[in-house]
Motif scaffolding. Structure first.
Motif, short mmCIF file in Angstrom:
data_model
loop_
_atom_site.label_atom_id
_atom_site.label_comp_id
_atom_site.label_asym_id
_atom_site.label_seq_id
_atom_site.Cartn_x
_atom_site.Cartn_y
_atom_site.Cartn_z
N ALA A 1 0.85 -1.18 0.00
CA ALA A 1 0.00 0.00 0.00
C ALA A 1 0.89 1.24 0.00
CB ALA A 1 -0.92 0.01 1.22
N ILE A 2 0.52 2.24 -0.78
CA ILE A 2 1.34 3.44 -0.89
C ILE A 2 0.48 4.69 -0.70
CG2 ILE A 2 2.92 4.78 -2.33
CD1 ILE A 2 3.62 2.28 -3.86
N ILE A 3 0.93 5.56 0.21
CA ILE A 3 0.36 6.90 0.34
C ILE A 3 1.20 7.80 -0.57
CG2 ILE A 3 -0.17 8.81 1.90
CD1 ILE A 3 -0.34 6.78 4.17
N MET A 4 0.63 8.16 -1.69
CA MET A 4 1.37 8.91 -2.72
C MET A 4 1.32 10.40 -2.37
SD MET A 4 -0.16 6.95 -6.09
CE MET A 4 -1.84 7.51 -5.76
N ASP A 5 2.40 10.90 -1.81
CA ASP A 5 2.41 12.27 -1.30
C ASP A 5 3.57 13.05 -1.90
OD1 ASP A 5 1.58 14.41 0.18
OD2 ASP A 5 2.42 13.73 2.07
N GLY A 6 3.36 14.34 -2.11
CA GLY A 6 4.45 15.21 -2.55
C GLY A 6 4.30 15.77 -3.95
N ASN A 7 3.17 15.53 -4.61
CA ASN A 7 2.99 16.07 -5.97
C ASN A 7 3.06 17.59 -5.98
OD1 ASN A 7 2.63 13.47 -6.91
ND2 ASN A 7 0.41 13.60 -6.98
N GLY A 8 2.37 18.22 -5.02
CA GLY A 8 2.35 19.68 -4.97
C GLY A 8 3.72 20.27 -4.71
N ARG A 9 4.45 19.65 -3.78
CA ARG A 9 5.79 20.16 -3.45
C ARG A 9 6.76 19.95 -4.61
NH1 ARG A 9 5.93 17.31 2.28
NH2 ARG A 9 3.99 16.51 1.42
#
Length: 262
Positions: A32-40
């Motif tokens: 499972a992956i929490i895909m975070d950081g697109n905005g940054r």
């Protein structure tokens, strides 16, 4: 938080060699992956946030392929949370359009690779065009028997647990279930993931170290890995190193193993 284990960027042949070596040990069945950081990622490049989401979509495609090659059976991706509706309207509208854009272009390869698309979350509250794209992909791939690509879309774990408890309470009220018969297994069977095994490995990108209302019940004995890498920069080497770290863990499930039992 894990860093680069190998200390250098691998070339394609090195990644393939190390991928084959993973097969000598246990590959996590469910990642499972929490895909975070697109905005940054976009902000660092003086680009609009939606550019980061578009780049993140490319990463989904890349990581899905590689997970399939590694023999992962289920890949659950936290694509949109129930809290994400609070974001600016234009960003939300763009995010709601990504499934159609992504699935329509990726669907032929999903079929070729025998990948099955599934979803957990509040499907009915999604915009019609988002529903149609997801439903079309799920219907088209439903007979595939390879990797399950499971999108957590309009998903919130607390809401999921509340709904499960409401359904159980209805069973009790109707006399179909006694209170003392309610067990962990019974609650699990009422969750949106009832048809799936619990995740073996959770990865969260971008340096954040929290679960953000994601699979709170299901992650009780999951191995966690947190990386500073932003999701658009998360590549095959990052997944390879995450799996290598997982293979070095000793999963006890609250008990003892091996020499510790003696």
């Amino acid at each position: 938080m894990f860093k680069k284990l190998l200390g250098k960027k691998l070339n394609k042949n090195e990644i393939e060699y190390n991928s084959k070596s993973l097969l000598d040990a246990e590959v996590p069945s469910h990642i499972a992956i929490i895909m975070d950081g697109n905005g940054r990622w976009a902000k660092k490049r003086s680009m609009p946030r939606i550019a980061g989401h578009h780049e993140g979509m490319k990463t989904v495609r890349k990581i899905t392929r590689y997970a399939c090659d590694l023999g992962v059976e289920i890949l659950t991706l936290y694509a949109f949370s129930t809290e994400n509706w609070k974001r600016p309207k234009a960003e939300v509208e763009f995010l709601m359009g990504l499934p159609e854009q992504f699935l329509n272009s990726f669907l032929p390869e999903l079929m070729e690779r025998n990948i099955r698309v599934q979803m957990i979350g509040d499907f009915a509250s999604l915009p019609g065009h988002t529903q149609r794209a997801l439903q079309h992909a799920m219907n088209t791939t439903k007979h595939n028997t390879g990797l399950i690509l499971n999108f957590a879309m309009n998903y919130g774990s607390r809401a999921e647990i509340v709904l499960a408890m409401q359904n159980i309470m209805q069973e009790v009220a109707a006399g179909r279930l006694a209170i003392e018969e309610v067990s962990e297994e019974h609650i699990t069977s009422h969750l949106m993931t009832a048809h799936l095994p619990e995740p073996d490995l959770l990865i969260r990108t971008s340096g954040e170290v929290r679960l953000s209302n994601f699979m709170l019940w299901q992650l009780a004995y999951t191995e966690f890995l947190f990386t500073d890498t932003l999701w658009p920069d998360f590549d095959e080497q990052c997944l390879l190193e995450a799996v290598q770290q997982y293979q070095q863990r000793n999963r006890r499930y609250g008990g003892l193993k091996g020499e510790e039992q003696k």
